[in-house]
Design an enzyme around this catalytic site. Structure first.
Site, mmCIF file in Angstrom:
data_model
loop_
_atom_site.group_PDB
_atom_site.id
_atom_site.type_symbol
_atom_site.label_atom_id
_atom_site.label_comp_id
_atom_site.label_asym_id
_atom_site.label_seq_id
_atom_site.Cartn_x
_atom_site.Cartn_y
_atom_site.Cartn_z
ATOM 1 N N ALA A 20 -4.756 2.219 -1.351
ATOM 2 C CA ALA A 20 -4.430 1.642 -2.202
ATOM 3 C C ALA A 20 -4.953 0.097 -2.167
ATOM 4 C CB ALA A 20 -2.733 1.507 -2.602
ATOM 5 N N ASP A 21 -4.726 -0.773 -1.126
ATOM 6 C CA ASP A 21 -5.252 -1.923 -0.952
ATOM 7 C C ASP A 21 -6.842 -2.043 -0.920
ATOM 8 O OD1 ASP A 21 -3.194 -4.083 -0.731
ATOM 9 O OD2 ASP A 21 -2.714 -3.167 1.314
ATOM 10 N N LYS A 22 -7.511 -0.991 -0.387
ATOM 11 C CA LYS A 22 -8.951 -1.203 -0.429
ATOM 12 C C LYS A 22 -9.364 -0.745 -1.492
ATOM 13 C CE LYS A 22 -8.908 0.860 3.583
ATOM 14 N NZ LYS A 22 -9.594 1.419 4.892
ATOM 15 N N ASP A 40 0.813 -1.452 0.139
ATOM 16 C CA ASP A 40 -0.077 -0.105 0.019
ATOM 17 C C ASP A 40 0.886 1.274 -0.117
ATOM 18 O OD1 ASP A 40 -3.031 0.845 0.568
ATOM 19 O OD2 ASP A 40 -1.584 2.197 1.811
#
Length: 406
Positions: free
Chosen positions: A172-174, A143
């Protein structure tokens, strides 16, 4: 397992070879909405298992939440027998999703060609850091890395006196996880029309650049550019929660109606006649000065006084909530957002499913499972005999965990 199989995606089976947060968040959404998500882990398990705090050293709080409603099948995919078993499971699966770089999944012999040979209708989803046709394709990505690469860190610096900083969430991950979820649903819908499976790619970097540049492409959408790639209202240093006489408040005086109502509530002061307040265009062109003036005005009354004024004027405003405040937020309590239950990990509080379905509501399943807890059950359901299961165990290709479900 409580909650599993209830929702609009009931009957969809997903082989989930993802770890950490991006992929597991995508498949959590599927589990919440009724899909049978089979989490496939190696002998040591998803690294997120071990993030504290937790009652169990191998199932921390984040893991319990983001892997809720899933089943755990533990396979050592470096063993040929494990690969063969996974391809056999793929024959009846709807989706195969992984979060490994292209080279790594290729070395395991589990690329799209292999899965398509096992099941031509399968949806094969790649979730990884960078698109595989570009020069960054083999770079590792987490992330923080993608926030830095996508422009977000630079934009944050505009709000913090030039000091680069990350957002206070793993955005970023989500965002990539959410994008992966809708991309998979779209591919499933297309398959219902065409009967064809397909491969899809969800790279974090490209996803976050698209996410960031929705508003920040701004004048650079034109060729030649009419301005830099930056939406000035969002990056103005004056855009921040406003200090009041006794604290802070979040206020968004955005459109012409809001500004007219605000000036009327203040008695139409002389400064409100400044031409820079006249329209959305003039306010945007002078956004720093507009917000700075507003900040000076907001210091003149208390938070509660401003909240009363703003709500009477129908101007968006809110107190500044902390994560602790949200645990007892009256709106979230009234809507039943938080779900508490007794589990094998003690009493847990889960954030609810944010989407509602009038006819096919989803349900939160049990907390993230012990490693290999469902290995035997998953294989039995897919036609593996007891002898075949024992052979996989003897070869170390299959791992079963303590508390294994029958």
């Amino acid at each position: 397992m409580s909650g599993r199989g209830q929702g609009p995606l009931a009957g969809v089976r997903i082989l989930d070879l993802t770890s950490v947060l991006m992929g597991p968040y995508a498949t959590q959404i599927f589990a919440d909405l009724g899909a049978d998500v089979i989490k496939i882990e190696g002998p040591t398990g998803d690294t997120t298992r071990f993030l504290p705090p937790g009652q169990d050293a191998s199932r921390g709080g984040m893991f319990l939440n983001v892997n809720r409603g899933k089943r755990s099948l533990a396979l050592d995919l470096k063993q040929p027998a494990a690969r063969t078993a996974l391809l056999r499971l793929a024959e009846t699966a709807d989706v195969f999703v992984h979060s490994m770089r292209a080279q790594a999944i290729g070395r395991l012999g589990l690329d799209y060609t292999a899965l398509k040979s096992a099941n031509p209708r399968i949806i094969y989803a790649n979730l990884y850091g960078f698109g595989r046709t570009g020069p960054y394709r083999d770079f590792p990505a987490y992330d923080d890395i993608v926030q830095a690469a996508s422009g977000l860190v630079d934009l944050q610096a505009r709000l913090s006196g030039g000091k680069p900083t990350y957002l206070g969430t793993v955005v970023a991950d989500k965002v990539a996880g959410l994008t992966g979820a809708y991309a998979i649903v779209a591919a499933l819908f297309a398959r219902e029309r065409s009967g064809l499976g397909q491969e899809i790619e969800i790279p974090m970097f490209e996803t976050l650049v698209s996410f960031t540049m929705i508003e920040h492409l701004c004048g650079s959408i034109f060729d030649p550019p009419l301005g830099p790639p930056e939406y000035p209202r969002v990056t103005s240093e004056a855009r921040r929660p406003y200090r009041t006489r006794d604290g802070y408040i979040g206020v968004m005086i955005y459109n012409d109606k809001h500004w007219r109502a605000f000036f009327a509530a203040l008695g139409d002061p002389e400064w409100s006649r400044d031409p820079m307040f006249a329209s959305m265009r003039s306010r945007t062109e002078n956004i720093g000065a507009v917000l700075a003036r507003l900040a000076t005005v907001m210091e003149q009354q208390t938070t509660d006084e401003w909240l009363e004024l703003m709500r009477k004027a129908e101007i968006p405003a809110t107190p500044i909530a902390s994560p602790s405040d949200l645990l007892h937020d009256p709106h979230l309590e009234a809507t039943g957002f938080w779900e508490e239950r007794d589990t094998d990990q003690g009493r847990l509080r889960f954030p609810g499913i944010p989407t509602g379905f009038s006819e096919t509501p989803g349900a939160i399943g049990d907390p993230g499972p012990a490693l290999g807890a469902d290995s035997r059950a998953v294989l039995r359901e897919n036609g593996f005999t007891e002898a075949e299961i024992e052979s996989l165990l003897d070869s170390k290709a299959l791992i079963t965990g303590e508390g294994e479900n029958p």
